[in-house]
Design a protein around this motif. Structure first.
Motif, PDB file in Angstrom:
ATOM      1  N   ASN B  85     -72.053  54.570 -24.290  1.00 56.69           N
ATOM      2  CA  ASN B  85     -71.104  54.993 -23.468  1.00 56.69           C
ATOM      3  C   ASN B  85     -70.133  53.817 -22.613  1.00 56.69           C
ATOM      4  OD1 ASN B  85     -73.199  54.422 -21.538  1.00 56.69           O
ATOM      5  ND2 ASN B  85     -73.060  56.337 -20.444  1.00 56.69           N
ATOM      6  N   LEU B  86     -70.779  52.721 -22.896  1.00 57.48           N
ATOM      7  CA  LEU B  86     -69.954  51.539 -22.594  1.00 57.48           C
ATOM      8  C   LEU B  86     -68.786  51.167 -23.583  1.00 57.48           C
ATOM      9  CD1 LEU B  86     -72.813  50.006 -20.773  1.00 57.48           C
ATOM     10  CD2 LEU B  86     -70.863  50.647 -19.488  1.00 57.48           C
ATOM     11  N   CYS B  87     -67.508  51.040 -23.038  1.00 58.16           N
ATOM     12  CA  CYS B  87     -66.437  50.793 -23.761  1.00 58.16           C
ATOM     13  C   CYS B  87     -66.732  49.119 -24.452  1.00 58.16           C
ATOM     14  CB  CYS B  87     -65.145  50.844 -23.505  1.00 58.16           C
ATOM     15  SG  CYS B  87     -64.670  52.731 -22.843  1.00 58.16           S
ATOM     16  N   THR B  88     -66.586  49.004 -25.854  1.00 58.95           N
ATOM     17  CA  THR B  88     -66.572  47.859 -26.528  1.00 58.95           C
ATOM     18  C   THR B  88     -65.305  47.637 -27.532  1.00 58.95           C
ATOM     19  OG1 THR B  88     -67.994  48.886 -27.991  1.00 58.95           O
ATOM     20  CG2 THR B  88     -68.937  47.418 -26.565  1.00 58.95           C
ATOM     21  N   ARG B  89     -64.475  46.579 -27.117  1.00 62.22           N
ATOM     22  CA  ARG B  89     -63.271  46.539 -27.708  1.00 62.22           C
ATOM     23  C   ARG B  89     -63.628  46.593 -29.200  1.00 62.22           C
ATOM     24  NH1 ARG B  89     -57.835  45.077 -26.880  1.00 62.22           N
ATOM     25  NH2 ARG B  89     -56.998  43.619 -28.331  1.00 62.22           N
ATOM     26  N   GLY B  90     -62.914  47.199 -29.867  1.00 61.14           N
ATOM     27  CA  GLY B  90     -63.094  46.881 -31.347  1.00 61.14           C
ATOM     28  C   GLY B  90     -64.419  47.407 -32.164  1.00 61.14           C
ATOM     29  N   VAL B  91     -65.363  48.072 -31.520  1.00 63.11           N
ATOM     30  CA  VAL B  91     -66.549  48.586 -31.836  1.00 63.11           C
ATOM     31  C   VAL B  91     -66.568  50.130 -31.473  1.00 63.11           C
ATOM     32  CG1 VAL B  91     -69.131  48.699 -31.801  1.00 63.11           C
ATOM     33  CG2 VAL B  91     -67.656  46.543 -31.630  1.00 63.11           C
ATOM     34  N   ALA B  92     -66.743  51.076 -32.346  1.00 61.46           N
ATOM     35  CA  ALA B  92     -66.783  52.548 -31.900  1.00 61.46           C
ATOM     36  C   ALA B  92     -67.679  52.802 -30.999  1.00 61.46           C
ATOM     37  CB  ALA B  92     -67.345  53.166 -33.198  1.00 61.46           C
ATOM     38  N   THR B  93     -67.270  53.454 -29.850  1.00 58.51           N
ATOM     39  CA  THR B  93     -68.284  54.074 -28.633  1.00 58.51           C
ATOM     40  C   THR B  93     -67.936  55.507 -28.658  1.00 58.51           C
ATOM     41  OG1 THR B  93     -67.245  52.086 -27.488  1.00 58.51           O
ATOM     42  CG2 THR B  93     -67.941  53.633 -26.138  1.00 58.51           C
ATOM     43  N   THR B  94     -69.186  55.952 -29.034  1.00 58.81           N
ATOM     44  CA  THR B  94     -69.085  57.566 -29.424  1.00 58.81           C
ATOM     45  C   THR B  94     -69.707  58.473 -28.407  1.00 58.81           C
ATOM     46  OG1 THR B  94     -71.642  57.480 -30.234  1.00 58.81           O
ATOM     47  CG2 THR B  94     -69.694  56.682 -31.734  1.00 58.81           C
ATOM     48  N   CYS B  95     -70.500  57.969 -27.178  1.00 60.23           N
ATOM     49  CA  CYS B  95     -71.259  58.835 -26.073  1.00 60.23           C
ATOM     50  C   CYS B  95     -72.324  59.684 -27.027  1.00 60.23           C
ATOM     51  CB  CYS B  95     -70.412  59.435 -25.258  1.00 60.23           C
ATOM     52  SG  CYS B  95     -69.422  58.429 -24.348  1.00 60.23           S
ATOM     53  N   SER B  96     -72.617  59.555 -28.322  1.00 60.30           N
ATOM     54  CA  SER B  96     -73.424  60.217 -28.898  1.00 60.30           C
ATOM     55  C   SER B  96     -72.778  61.629 -29.403  1.00 60.30           C
ATOM     56  CB  SER B  96     -74.922  60.297 -28.690  1.00 60.30           C
ATOM     57  OG  SER B  96     -75.684  59.243 -28.900  1.00 60.30           O
ATOM     58  N   SER B  97     -71.519  61.659 -29.072  1.00 58.82           N
ATOM     59  CA  SER B  97     -70.710  63.154 -29.145  1.00 58.82           C
ATOM     60  C   SER B  97     -69.757  63.113 -30.616  1.00 58.82           C
ATOM     61  CB  SER B  97     -69.950  63.442 -28.017  1.00 58.82           C
ATOM     62  OG  SER B  97     -69.289  64.387 -28.173  1.00 58.82           O
ATOM     63  N   LYS B  98     -69.687  64.135 -31.271  1.00 57.29           N
ATOM     64  CA  LYS B  98     -68.736  64.435 -32.282  1.00 57.29           C
ATOM     65  C   LYS B  98     -67.283  64.387 -31.655  1.00 57.29           C
ATOM     66  CE  LYS B  98     -70.794  68.087 -34.107  1.00 57.29           C
ATOM     67  NZ  LYS B  98     -70.939  69.270 -34.726  1.00 57.29           N
ATOM     68  N   VAL B 104     -62.239  54.098 -31.394  1.00 56.23           N
ATOM     69  CA  VAL B 104     -62.503  52.645 -31.166  1.00 56.23           C
ATOM     70  C   VAL B 104     -61.766  52.109 -30.030  1.00 56.23           C
ATOM     71  CG1 VAL B 104     -62.554  50.259 -32.060  1.00 56.23           C
ATOM     72  CG2 VAL B 104     -62.645  52.493 -33.649  1.00 56.23           C
ATOM     73  N   PRO B 105     -62.655  51.746 -28.833  1.00 57.76           N
ATOM     74  CA  PRO B 105     -61.927  51.616 -27.528  1.00 57.76           C
ATOM     75  C   PRO B 105     -61.077  50.339 -27.703  1.00 57.76           C
ATOM     76  CG  PRO B 105     -64.077  51.782 -27.092  1.00 57.76           C
ATOM     77  CD  PRO B 105     -63.963  51.671 -28.585  1.00 57.76           C
ATOM     78  N   PRO B 106     -59.895  50.231 -26.990  1.00 53.08           N
ATOM     79  CA  PRO B 106     -58.811  49.172 -27.060  1.00 53.08           C
ATOM     80  C   PRO B 106     -59.201  48.024 -25.968  1.00 53.08           C
ATOM     81  CG  PRO B 106     -57.662  50.884 -25.939  1.00 53.08           C
ATOM     82  CD  PRO B 106     -59.190  51.588 -26.567  1.00 53.08           C
ATOM     83  N   TYR B 107     -60.378  48.305 -25.131  1.00 52.02           N
ATOM     84  CA  TYR B 107     -60.840  47.295 -24.076  1.00 52.02           C
ATOM     85  C   TYR B 107     -62.317  47.381 -23.998  1.00 52.02           C
ATOM     86  CZ  TYR B 107     -61.486  51.202 -20.980  1.00 52.02           C
ATOM     87  OH  TYR B 107     -61.879  52.530 -20.587  1.00 52.02           O
ATOM     88  N   ARG B 204     -68.223  50.181 -12.817  1.00 52.80           N
ATOM     89  CA  ARG B 204     -68.071  51.405 -13.536  1.00 52.80           C
ATOM     90  C   ARG B 204     -67.088  51.226 -14.643  1.00 52.80           C
ATOM     91  NH1 ARG B 204     -67.300  56.011 -11.776  1.00 52.80           N
ATOM     92  NH2 ARG B 204     -66.665  55.356  -9.680  1.00 52.80           N
ATOM     93  N   TYR B 205     -65.932  50.287 -14.356  1.00 49.04           N
ATOM     94  CA  TYR B 205     -64.822  50.388 -15.263  1.00 49.04           C
ATOM     95  C   TYR B 205     -65.201  50.241 -16.749  1.00 49.04           C
ATOM     96  CZ  TYR B 205     -60.384  48.883 -17.107  1.00 49.04           C
ATOM     97  OH  TYR B 205     -59.254  48.773 -17.883  1.00 49.04           O
ATOM     98  N   GLY B 206     -64.800  51.129 -17.501  1.00 49.91           N
ATOM     99  CA  GLY B 206     -65.150  51.087 -18.896  1.00 49.91           C
ATOM    100  C   GLY B 206     -66.551  51.892 -19.064  1.00 49.91           C
ATOM    101  N   LEU B 207     -67.166  52.418 -18.239  1.00 46.98           N
ATOM    102  CA  LEU B 207     -68.175  53.107 -18.435  1.00 46.98           C
ATOM    103  C   LEU B 207     -67.605  54.780 -18.562  1.00 46.98           C
ATOM    104  CD1 LEU B 207     -71.446  54.429 -18.362  1.00 46.98           C
ATOM    105  CD2 LEU B 207     -71.092  54.497 -16.016  1.00 46.98           C
ATOM    106  N   VAL B 208     -67.976  55.444 -19.734  1.00 47.82           N
ATOM    107  CA  VAL B 208     -67.291  56.694 -19.877  1.00 47.82           C
ATOM    108  C   VAL B 208     -67.925  57.747 -18.643  1.00 47.82           C
ATOM    109  CG1 VAL B 208     -67.039  58.770 -21.417  1.00 47.82           C
ATOM    110  CG2 VAL B 208     -66.831  56.531 -22.224  1.00 47.82           C
ATOM    111  N   ALA B 209     -66.897  58.154 -17.862  1.00 50.44           N
ATOM    112  CA  ALA B 209     -67.506  59.095 -16.813  1.00 50.44           C
ATOM    113  C   ALA B 209     -68.321  60.134 -17.072  1.00 50.44           C
ATOM    114  CB  ALA B 209     -66.455  59.322 -15.824  1.00 50.44           C
TER     115      ALA B 209
END
Lengths: 100, 487
Positions: B85-98, B104-107, B204-209
């Motif tokens: 649930n932490l954004c990674t530029r260029g790597v899928a960030t799913t929050c384990s949710s459909k 893919v986060p841009p930052y 918390r910047y880039g942590l999916v709230a």
């Protein structure tokens, strides 16, 4: 104490939250939410008329940054993840029943 | 042999020192961890994504910098896993949710930028309860994570993948997020160290709230010193997070060996009674005795309002979640289920994209905030939050740190808890500190009757991390040695 949450309440709340539930799910969630809210009755019962609410654990006020031009996300990158985009904007289906 | 025994790894402190000195290569360190992932990941399922190529490239770059006479930083060559649930530029960030399918986060999140800048090597993104809502990592759209100490048990949650990655030796350290115990509870279940820092100490910047007034990013590690090293790397003011505390972060590593002589330790009465397993309580008493033997003064202290923590939390956190998760609507990213109108598209996308626990909390929060119920539920819960802060403040006038169990029991069987409220009761010891915004950490301290790890929780006032880590170091030194500890 509050009135117990009903299946009508759950159906209404689901609609507000843009979720669709079938009747079996409404029944399941009604029972589960009622149990959670029942547990919260200890909080409801407290006399807290003179207590101020806390919305934020570490009070910071007027957090401002310098008004300087900085880098922002390029339009193409912002739209790269969009299910549909057109002309530099997000595209969505019909809104308000009008033709697109 | 359990995955944990197979996964005996070196500490981040030792890896970084050896890599910076040119005595070990980051590539060799990484390959040892990738080999353990190959051996154990199929059973444990700690990861949503293993970033093998990026990790190898990063490790090679670290070695080149060392060869060129540069210092890659305090985490040089240390393999790290990142909660998904932490954004990674260029790597899928799913929050384990459909609902975040294909995103893919841009930052990069600020904490992710900071661990890269410190020389850490990214091995992958870890599994979690969907949107960090859960206490077992069973609520993942991609299947559960298992506890490396015993594969029939849950790893705890919601940061179960990050705890399992460290316990299994897949990464030396990892990052998680803690809204009501989501770092500390899985740390306790998996027998590792887990820290929830002071609210605002870590960006918390880039942590999916999930619940913005409660969420905080923090470290997992096998040792207290490793956790201190990682927390120092990620802590400190970030202009991109308006709730970030604009002052210097506490120094931790240099004070770890200061000892606890003269430290005042309070054992929380309300968290050491009813509802806590006798074997867990026995470990907490032994931990308190160990601190007394090390020179601390130990007394019981009552913090009455913590008894209302769970109720207040399950009104406040869902209320904030219902608002935060309104952004997942199929318009700008993630899953879209086509429908004739935008409103129907949003309903169809959210209905297909969210799992049951997320739907339950969104509805609970929407209800608690709705007209006619706001004062009775959300408003009242915010006042209880004030009571909890007051009672902690009173306790901290007499004590430097507080002590409690991290969890009421040791790790339970997969599938054992189906009832939501029963699952929520896992968090009774951890939730109060989130409501107060204080730091707390879980330190492994012996085992329960079932041989599984027990975590002792050290709590401290806001920005009291230094005393908290000193206490944790003393507990670690006194802890009974158990199998599987990656020392």
């Amino acid at each position: 104490m509050s009135t117990r949450i009903t299946s009508d309440d759950v159906a209404h709340v689901a609609q507000l939250a843009r979720l669709e539930l079938d009747p079996a799910q409404v029944e399941l969630f009604t029972g589960q939410l009622a149990a959670i809210l029942e547990h919260a009755e200890d909080v409801e019962a407290l006399d807290l008329a003179d207590v101020a609410p806390t919305s934020h654990p570490y009070p910071l006020v007027n957090v401002l940054r310098p008004d300087e031009v900085g880098a922002t996300l390029p339009n193409a990158e912002a739209l790269a993840a969009a299910p549909q985009a057109e002309g530099g904007r997000f595209r969505v289906p019909t809104i308000l029943g009008e033709a697109p | 042999m359990s995955a944990a025994e197979a996964g005996s790894a070196d500490t981040a402190v030792r890896i970084a020192a050896a890599v910076r000195a040119g005595e070990r290569s980051a590539v060799d360190v990484l390959e040892a961890h990738l080999a353990r992932i190959d051996g154990g990941e199929a059973e444990v399922h700690a990861f949503n994504t293993v970033t093998v190529d990026a990790a190898r490239a990063a490790a090679a770059a670290i070695d080149e910098r060392v060869a060129a006479g540069e210092d890659p930083g305090p985490l040089a060559g240390v393999p790290i896993a990142i909660k998904d649930n932490l954004c990674t530029r260029g790597v899928a960030t799913t929050c384990s949710s459909k609902i975040l399918e294909g995103w893919v986060p841009p930052y990069d999140a600020t904490v992710v930028e900071r661990v890269w800048a410190s020389g850490a090597v990214p091995v992958g993104k870890t599994n979690l309860d969907e949107f960090a809502m859960g206490s077992s990592t069973e609520n993942s759209a991609f299947g559960p994570t298992r506890n490396p100490r015993d594969l029939t048990k849950v790893p705890g949650g919601s940061s179960g993948g990050s705890a399992a990655a460290v316990a299994g030796g897949f990464s030396a350290i990892s990052l998680g997020s803690d809204t009501g115990g989501s770092i500390r509870q899985p740390a306790a279940f998996c027998g590792v160290v887990g820290v929830k820092p002071t609210y605002g100490l870590v960006s918390r910047y880039g942590l999916v709230a999930f619940a913005s007034s409660l969420d905080q990013v923090g470290p997992f590690a096998t040792t207290v010193a490793d956790a201190a090293l990682l927390l120092e790397a990620i802590a400190g003011h970030d202009p991109a997070d308006a709730t970030s505390i604009p002052q210097e972060a506490p120094k931790l590593v240099e004070h770890l060996d200061d000892g606890v002589a003269g430290l005042r330790v309070g054992v929380v009465t309300e968290l050491t009674g009813e509802g806590i397993s006798p074997d867990v309580l026995a470990r907490v008493r032994e931990a308190a005795d160990a601190l007394a033997a090390a020179g601390a003064t130990v007394e019981e202290v009552s913090v009455p309002a913590v008894a209302y923590g769970l109720s207040a939390y399950y009104l406040i956190a869902p209320a904030e979640a219902s608002s935060n998760l309104a952004r997942f609507d199929g318009v700008r990213y993630g899953l879209r289920v086509d429908a004739p109108t935008t409103n129907e598209m949003m309903v169809a996308s959210r209905t297909a994209g969210f799992g049951d626990e997320v739907k339950r909390r969104i509805m609970l929060g929407t209800y608690a905030l709705s007209a006619g119920y706001y004062d009775a539920f959300y408003g009242q819960a915010q006042k209880v939050r004030t009571l909890i802060c007051r009672d902690f403040d009173a306790a901290y006038e007499r004590f430097d740190v507080l002590l409690s169990p991290t969890t009421p029991t040791t790790a339970f069987d997969l599938g054992a808890i189906a009832d939501p409220l029963t699952m929520y009761l896992n968090d009774i010891c951890t939730i109060p500190t989130n409501l107060a915004g204080h730091p707390a950490m879980s330190v492994p301290f012996g085992t329960g009757q079932d041989g599984l790890p027990v975590g002792v929780q050290v709590l401290a006032p806001a920005l009291g991390e230094q005393a908290m880590f000193r206490t944790a170091a003393a507990l670690e030194a006194a802890a009974p040695r158990t199998t599987g500890a990656s020392k």
